[in-house]
Design an enzyme around this catalytic site. Structure first.
Site, PDB file in Angstrom:
ATOM      1  N   HIS A   1       0.855  -1.200   0.000  1.00  0.00           N
ATOM      2  CA  HIS A   1       0.000   0.000   0.000  1.00  0.00           C
ATOM      3  C   HIS A   1       0.891   1.250   0.000  1.00  0.00           C
ATOM      4  O   HIS A   1       1.057   1.919   1.026  1.00  0.00           O
ATOM      5  CB  HIS A   1      -0.875  -0.069   1.259  1.00  0.00           C
ATOM      6  CG  HIS A   1      -2.078   0.812   1.251  1.00  0.00           C
ATOM      7  ND1 HIS A   1      -2.019   2.161   1.017  1.00  0.00           N
ATOM      8  CD2 HIS A   1      -3.382   0.520   1.462  1.00  0.00           C
ATOM      9  CE1 HIS A   1      -3.239   2.661   1.097  1.00  0.00           C
ATOM     10  NE2 HIS A   1      -4.074   1.691   1.363  1.00  0.00           N
TER      11      HIS A   1
ATOM     12  N   GLU B   1      -0.800   0.937  -5.431  1.00  0.00           N
ATOM     13  CA  GLU B   1      -0.643  -0.218  -4.555  1.00  0.00           C
ATOM     14  C   GLU B   1      -0.635  -1.523  -5.355  1.00  0.00           C
ATOM     15  O   GLU B   1      -1.690  -2.050  -5.702  1.00  0.00           O
ATOM     16  CB  GLU B   1      -1.806  -0.236  -3.553  1.00  0.00           C
ATOM     17  CG  GLU B   1      -2.071   1.118  -2.908  1.00  0.00           C
ATOM     18  CD  GLU B   1      -3.438   1.216  -2.232  1.00  0.00           C
ATOM     19  OE1 GLU B   1      -4.066   0.162  -1.985  1.00  0.00           O
ATOM     20  OE2 GLU B   1      -3.880   2.335  -1.975  1.00  0.00           O
TER      21      GLU B   1
HETATM   22  O1  LIG Z   1      -7.834   3.339   6.001  1.00  0.00           O
HETATM   23  P1  LIG Z   1      -7.146   2.070   5.580  1.00  0.00           P
HETATM   24  O2  LIG Z   1      -7.659   0.860   6.283  1.00  0.00           O
HETATM   25  O3  LIG Z   1      -5.654   2.207   5.674  1.00  0.00           O
HETATM   26  O4  LIG Z   1      -7.481   1.854   4.052  1.00  0.00           O
HETATM   27  C1  LIG Z   1      -7.207   2.846   3.129  1.00  0.00           C
HETATM   28  C2  LIG Z   1      -7.711   2.446   1.745  1.00  0.00           C
HETATM   29  O5  LIG Z   1      -6.871   1.432   1.240  1.00  0.00           O
HETATM   30  C3  LIG Z   1      -7.126   1.112  -0.127  1.00  0.00           C
HETATM   31  O6  LIG Z   1      -6.226   0.127  -0.526  1.00  0.00           O
HETATM   32  C4  LIG Z   1      -8.542   0.600  -0.273  1.00  0.00           C
HETATM   33  O7  LIG Z   1      -8.837   0.316  -1.622  1.00  0.00           O
HETATM   34  C5  LIG Z   1      -9.506   1.642   0.280  1.00  0.00           C
HETATM   35  O8  LIG Z   1     -10.840   1.148   0.184  1.00  0.00           O
HETATM   36  C6  LIG Z   1      -9.159   1.998   1.700  1.00  0.00           C
HETATM   37  O9  LIG Z   1     -10.016   3.017   2.160  1.00  0.00           O
END
Ligand SMILES: O=P(O)(O)OC[C@H]1O[C@@H](O)[C@H](O)[C@@H](O)[C@@H]1O
Length: 274
Positions: A150, A247
């Protein structure tokens, strides 16, 4: 050179590049070039017990909300890897002019399908390589998983777009998961964006010259929460104007890793020549 202070492992390459990896989630939290210019976004706010908001958290064994049924149904969003304390293997994998490399490991919690994760972060003159190994430690059962790196690339999403996605199918999570075909040469995540691109090319590029090469991570999520991030308790005001998340992952389905076998996924981020 590799140094460790509390939960932060710092890698410095002869070229002057550096990277920092936290043992919390094995999250890369900084990648700086030889001019000390940062290339990853990191929120100024941190919420104890939550994943680090920025850098490169690892989503595993689920991407997003877990399925309603099965061994992961009660996991938090994006799974356990990013909120777990990883072990740092102090034996340097490599520490030379060719590159600096560290390895962190994590065993699955006892109540989950058994897996061992090994994450290697390697810094060379213009590159950061992140390699995730997943080993199914069961002698009999298949290990189902999703995995995703991510990555919060630093840059205003109005100015920094993503090239290489034109023609790819994607699920627009902001529109109830509608499947669309990308028509733009350059995708800008300015405004609420949550797009899961399927089976994308392994070579992507940002318009600021940063290149992303991926291996065994077929899908690519492009995300920016825009002003909806005002309600996040771990995002500083206006932080959403400072990054575009690109990501690489295996997220369209659950990979089925046979008992005793290993899977490897990798991304390499290359900075433009300085
Ligand atoms: O707030 P988090 O749990 O770190 O996630 C952030 C985002 O991560 C992304 O990878 C998802 O596709 C989103 O839907 C999500 O909102």
């Amino acid at each position: 050179m590799i140094t460790k202070e509390n939960d932060a492992i710092k890698l410095v390459h002869d070229s002057g590049n550096s990277a920092v990896v936290s043992t919390l989630g094995a999250t890369v939290v900084s990648f700086q070039d030889a001019h000390k210019k940062e290339h990853l976004f990191l929120s100024e706010k941190r919420k104890p017990g939550k994943a680090i908001r920025g850098g490169i958290p690892i989503a595993f064994p689920v991407f997003g909300k877990p399925p309603a049924e099965g061994p992961y149904s009660d996991l938090p969003q994006h799974g356990y890897a990013r909120i777990s304390e990883w072990s740092y293997d102090e034996t340097p994998v490599m520490d030379s002019k060719d590159g600096v490399s560290v390895r962190l490991t994590l065993d699955s919690p006892p109540t989950r399908p058994p897996a061992t994760l090994v994450y290697t972060v390697t810094l060379t003159a213009h590159q950061l390589a992140c390699t995730l190994h997943v080993k199914n430690t069961s002698s009999s059962d298949v290990l189902p998983f999703q995995a995703l790196l991510h990555t919060y690339h630093l840059g205003n999403p109005r100015n920094v777009g993503v090239k290489g996605l034109k023609g790819a199918r994607f699920n627009d999570k902001t529109a109830g998961g509608n499947t669309l075909i990308e028509s733009h040469d350059v995708v800008h995540a300015d405004g609420l964006t949550d797009s899961v691109y399927l089976a994308t090319t392994n070579e992507l590029e940002l318009t600021n010259g940063v290149k992303i090469r991926k291996h065994n991570l077929p899908d690519t999520v492009v995300w920016n929460p825009s002003e909806s991030a005002k309600s996040m308790d771990d995002m500083h005001d206006g932080g959403w104007n400072e990054f575009v998340c690109v990501e690489p992952g295996h997220v369209n389905d659950f990979y089925q890793l046979e008992a005793g076998k290993e899977w490897v996924g990798m991304q390499v981020i290359t900075l433009p020549s300085q």
